[in-house]
Write a protein that holds these residues in place. Structure first.
Motif: not given
Length: 291
Positions: A263-290
């Motif tokens: 139950k802790q190994y195969i799980v649903m996303p923890i980012v709500a509302n299918n927002g995982s990619a958006t949060i990931g993109d923000f973090a990756l955009a910051q990575k691209a900047l640095t």
């Protein structure tokens, strides 16, 4: 400081702008039509934000991710009509001239989930994210970096052992027939039953068949990469469905290696509302900047 996100799906684009705390300030969604018209809509949205510093793009594929390739930034031989050999990154850069982090849609979601765990003080060294919807794909994050150098993983197209009650179904993948995507993606419900997956009750045996295939994919991932967590998102995923997957996983793996509490190994996303990619993109955009 503002960062941009383009979650480029085969059906729709989700564009968003967020701050340095990865909070969405504004977003828009529009259908994926022809390349120029769709990319122009994205550009018009971002041009409203003169303080934008960088953009993360997570795109449907296949895409070219090798920076030394003449086709870096392209959508390549995709089945999406009109999008083969589209210079996605180049077209955006011509108008916006910002640092861009370019990756696959599932990599964006995988990074968003990995990043969210770090933010919640549950740090992970490794994570695999599967999306199971219109198609199937997976992104792998290990030590904060993506797996894949000459190309991105295509775990949606691995081959599987057929379920004994499903041997007459030929699969729907146009390239491979009965690969994982051809047997377990959302459209396979209609191909088997004549009705869409969202209308098929979870008591229907087809859900057990799909779970059997997804469990095999999770076992392949477990044995090949030994991740700390497997996240399953997309339209087919639900906690009830994952219970079926865990049950099949346990039976098929037969305790060969230890993965801890399923139950802790195969799980649903923890980012709500299918927002995982958006949060990931923000973090990756910051990575691209640095970088």
């Amino acid at each position: 400081m503002l960062f941009g996100s383009i979650e480029a799906g085969g059906t729709k684009f989700v564009c968003a702008v967020g701050n340095e705390n990865y909070q969405i300030k504004e977003s828009t969604t529009f259908p994926t039509t022809q390349p120029q018209a769709t990319l122009d809509q994205a550009i018009n949205f971002f041009q409203q934000f003169p303080d934008l510093k960088a953009i993360g793009i997570a795109s449907f594929g296949p895409i070219e991710i090798r920076k030394n390739s003449n086709n870096y930034g392209y959508v390549t031989n995709t089945p999406k009509p009109g999008w083969s050999n589209t210079d996605f990154v180049g077209y955006i850069k011509k108008s916006l001239n910002l640092p861009i982090y370019w990756t696959t849609d599932v990599n964006g979601s995988a990074y968003g989930e990995w990043f969210a765990y770090q933010q919640q003080q549950q740090p992970l060294n490794s994570l695999v994210y599967y999306t199971i919807g219109t198609g199937i794909g997976a992104g792998i994050v290990n030590d904060g970096k993506f797996i894949g150098s000459i190309g991105h993983p295509e775990l949606g197209h691995v081959y599987l052992k057929r379920h004994p009650d499903d041997r007459d179904f030929s699969g729907i993948c146009p390239f491979h027939g009965d690969c994982l995507e051809g047997l377990a993606s959302g459209p396979t419900f209609k191909a088997r039953l004549g009705i869409a997956g969202q209308d098929v009750p979870l008591s229907n045996h087809v859900w057990d068949i799909i779970a059997y295939y997804v469990a095999q994919a999770a076992i392949q991932t477990t044995l090949a990469f030994r991740p700390e967590k497997i996240v399953i998102g997309g339209g087919v995923a639900s906690e009830t469905f994952l219970e079926k997957v865990r049950l099949q996983f346990k039976q098929l793996l037969n305790d060969y290696v230890s993965v801890g509490d399923l139950k802790q190994y195969i799980v649903m996303p923890i980012v709500a509302n299918n927002g995982s990619a958006t949060i990931g993109d923000f973090a990756l955009a910051q990575k691209a900047l640095t970088e």
